[in-house]
Design an enzyme around this catalytic site. Structure first.
Site, PDB file in Angstrom:
ATOM      1  N   ARG A   1       4.547 -11.114  18.277  1.00  0.00           N
ATOM      2  CA  ARG A   1       4.282 -11.862  17.036  1.00  0.00           C
ATOM      3  C   ARG A   1       3.578 -10.993  15.998  1.00  0.00           C
ATOM      4  O   ARG A   1       2.815 -10.097  16.341  1.00  0.00           O
ATOM      5  CB  ARG A   1       3.408 -13.086  17.339  1.00  0.00           C
ATOM      6  CG  ARG A   1       4.108 -14.102  18.198  1.00  0.00           C
ATOM      7  CD  ARG A   1       3.197 -15.278  18.485  1.00  0.00           C
ATOM      8  NE  ARG A   1       2.779 -15.928  17.256  1.00  0.00           N
ATOM      9  CZ  ARG A   1       1.654 -16.634  17.136  1.00  0.00           C
ATOM     10  NH1 ARG A   1       0.844 -16.763  18.150  1.00  0.00           N
ATOM     11  NH2 ARG A   1       1.350 -17.201  15.982  1.00  0.00           N
TER      12      ARG A   1
ATOM     13  N   ILE B   1       8.862 -12.815   6.819  1.00  0.00           N
ATOM     14  CA  ILE B   1       7.502 -13.288   6.505  1.00  0.00           C
ATOM     15  C   ILE B   1       6.685 -13.332   7.793  1.00  0.00           C
ATOM     16  O   ILE B   1       6.936 -14.154   8.669  1.00  0.00           O
ATOM     17  CB  ILE B   1       7.533 -14.693   5.847  1.00  0.00           C
ATOM     18  CG1 ILE B   1       8.431 -14.683   4.604  1.00  0.00           C
ATOM     19  CG2 ILE B   1       6.118 -15.164   5.497  1.00  0.00           C
ATOM     20  CD1 ILE B   1       8.745 -16.070   4.048  1.00  0.00           C
TER      21      ILE B   1
ATOM     22  N   GLU C   1      17.298 -19.325   5.430  1.00  0.00           N
ATOM     23  CA  GLU C   1      17.226 -20.581   4.652  1.00  0.00           C
ATOM     24  C   GLU C   1      16.510 -20.375   3.314  1.00  0.00           C
ATOM     25  O   GLU C   1      16.523 -21.261   2.473  1.00  0.00           O
ATOM     26  CB  GLU C   1      16.545 -21.683   5.489  1.00  0.00           C
ATOM     27  CG  GLU C   1      15.030 -21.626   5.600  1.00  0.00           C
ATOM     28  CD  GLU C   1      14.509 -20.520   6.522  1.00  0.00           C
ATOM     29  OE1 GLU C   1      15.296 -19.699   7.014  1.00  0.00           O
ATOM     30  OE2 GLU C   1      13.271 -20.483   6.714  1.00  0.00           O
TER      31      GLU C   1
ATOM     32  N   HIS D   1      14.381 -15.164   7.442  1.00  0.00           N
ATOM     33  CA  HIS D   1      14.557 -16.540   6.946  1.00  0.00           C
ATOM     34  C   HIS D   1      15.833 -16.711   6.118  1.00  0.00           C
ATOM     35  O   HIS D   1      15.759 -16.700   4.888  1.00  0.00           O
ATOM     36  CB  HIS D   1      13.362 -16.919   6.066  1.00  0.00           C
ATOM     37  CG  HIS D   1      12.094 -17.123   6.822  1.00  0.00           C
ATOM     38  ND1 HIS D   1      11.669 -18.366   7.245  1.00  0.00           N
ATOM     39  CD2 HIS D   1      11.168 -16.250   7.248  1.00  0.00           C
ATOM     40  CE1 HIS D   1      10.530 -18.242   7.888  1.00  0.00           C
ATOM     41  NE2 HIS D   1      10.195 -16.960   7.897  1.00  0.00           N
TER      42      HIS D   1
ATOM     43  N   CYS E   1      12.527 -17.064  12.835  1.00  0.00           N
ATOM     44  CA  CYS E   1      11.142 -16.588  12.831  1.00  0.00           C
ATOM     45  C   CYS E   1      10.290 -17.315  13.875  1.00  0.00           C
ATOM     46  O   CYS E   1      10.447 -17.059  15.057  1.00  0.00           O
ATOM     47  CB  CYS E   1      10.578 -16.651  11.417  1.00  0.00           C
ATOM     48  SG  CYS E   1       9.203 -15.515  11.223  1.00  0.00           S
TER      49      CYS E   1
ATOM     50  N   GLY F   1       7.632 -21.011  10.578  1.00  0.00           N
ATOM     51  CA  GLY F   1       6.361 -21.699  10.302  1.00  0.00           C
ATOM     52  C   GLY F   1       5.303 -21.014  11.137  1.00  0.00           C
ATOM     53  O   GLY F   1       5.175 -19.801  11.080  1.00  0.00           O
ATOM     54  N   GLU F   2       4.640 -21.780  11.971  1.00  0.00           N
ATOM     55  CA  GLU F   2       3.629 -21.202  12.852  1.00  0.00           C
ATOM     56  C   GLU F   2       3.965 -21.641  14.272  1.00  0.00           C
ATOM     57  O   GLU F   2       3.909 -22.832  14.582  1.00  0.00           O
ATOM     58  CB  GLU F   2       2.249 -21.702  12.398  1.00  0.00           C
ATOM     59  CG  GLU F   2       1.107 -20.873  12.883  1.00  0.00           C
ATOM     60  CD  GLU F   2       1.241 -19.387  12.555  1.00  0.00           C
ATOM     61  OE1 GLU F   2       1.532 -19.049  11.399  1.00  0.00           O
ATOM     62  OE2 GLU F   2       1.092 -18.568  13.488  1.00  0.00           O
ATOM     63  N   SER F   3       4.346 -20.685  15.111  1.00  0.00           N
ATOM     64  CA  SER F   3       4.832 -21.064  16.443  1.00  0.00           C
ATOM     65  C   SER F   3       3.767 -21.768  17.282  1.00  0.00           C
ATOM     66  O   SER F   3       4.091 -22.689  18.032  1.00  0.00           O
ATOM     67  CB  SER F   3       5.394 -19.850  17.175  1.00  0.00           C
ATOM     68  OG  SER F   3       4.464 -18.802  17.197  1.00  0.00           O
TER      69      SER F   3
HETATM   70  N1  GLN Z   1       3.817 -15.448  12.275  1.00  0.00           N
HETATM   71  C1  GLN Z   1       4.402 -16.693  12.654  1.00  0.00           C
HETATM   72  C2  GLN Z   1       4.212 -16.987  14.143  1.00  0.00           C
HETATM   73  O1  GLN Z   1       3.816 -16.130  14.854  1.00  0.00           O
HETATM   74  C3  GLN Z   1       5.882 -16.734  12.318  1.00  0.00           C
HETATM   75  C4  GLN Z   1       6.051 -16.588  10.834  1.00  0.00           C
HETATM   76  C5  GLN Z   1       7.242 -17.308  10.276  1.00  0.00           C
HETATM   77  O2  GLN Z   1       7.846 -18.171  10.900  1.00  0.00           O
HETATM   78  N2  GLN Z   1       7.557 -16.984   9.056  1.00  0.00           N
HETATM   79  O3  GLN Z   1       4.462 -18.049  14.590  1.00  0.00           O
END
Ligand code: GLN
Length: 199
Positions: free
Chosen positions: A105, A133, A171, A169, A79, A47-49
């Site tokens: 990242r 991704i 999943e 990923h 990720c 997701g987005e860390s």
């Molecule tokens: N770019 C996202 C991050 O830095 C990670 C991307 C992902 O989890 N697919 O958190």
């Protein structure tokens, strides 16, 4: 049978729940400390860390989760989840610092920020389809970290004790092999935990 939690703050948590169910284990979403207390292991999804970090602090889950990780609860980060578990992120101290890796990242850059690749995973006969991704790159690996798969000479799947991380990923495929690898870690921890209790 262990109950496996999936951190459900943000990101691809539903897909992990589906994968765990496909593997035949009990799975539940974790958003609150009371929910964390009910699981024997946890997946931190992609997701987005940065959003996940903020939500973890806000929900009061950061401290109890950090404690469980410290006590040896098996965790699997994919990720953004791997970023949360790393010791160093973008040359700064990481969040949980659970695995001795340094990550950068969004390191594959704009042109190939998302891509797919066949990965040769240690112990697997057939390649694993890796979906990347906006993935981080693992730039440095500590000596106690085992590399299980690489892409372009960089680790993309790695393990240190009960901590497993993937920069891709699993999943988002129909292939449950990497989730099963995590289930093996959980099983092993349960066996060794029992052995420790006996001594
Ligand atoms: N770019 C996202 C991050 O830095 C990670 C991307 C992902 O989890 N697919 O958190």
């Amino acid at each position: 049978m262990p109950k496996v939690g999936v951190l459900a703050m943000q990101g691809a948590f539903i897909e992990h729940i589906k994968m765990l169910k496909k593997c035949g284990v009990k799975a539940m979403e974790v958003r609150l400390p009371e929910e964390l207390a009910k699981v024997q292991a946890l997946i931190l999804p992609g997701g987005e860390s940065t959003s996940n970090r903020k939500l973890l602090k806000k929900s009061g889950l950061f401290k109890p989760l950090a404690e469980r990780i410290e006590q040896g609860m098996p965790v699997f980060g994919t990720c953004a989840g791997a970023i949360l578990l790393a010791k160093t992120v973008d040359s700064k101290p990481g969040f949980f610092k659970a695995i001795d890796i340094s990550v950068k990242r969004n390191a594959y850059g704009r042109q190939i920020d998302s891509f797919e690749a066949e990965l040769k995973v240690k112990g697997f006969v057939k390649p694993f389809h890796g979906v990347f991704i906006r993935a981080p790159i693992i730039e440095h690996i500590g000596k106690n970290v085992e590399v299980l798969a690489e892409f372009g000479e960089k680790a993309v799947l790695a393990k240190q004790n009960n901590v497993l991380v993937a920069t891709f990923h699993p999943e988002l495929t129909n292939d449950t092999r990497i989730h099963r690898l995590f289930l093996k870690i959980i099983e092993q921890t349960a066996i060794e935990g029992n052995a420790l209790n006996k001594n």
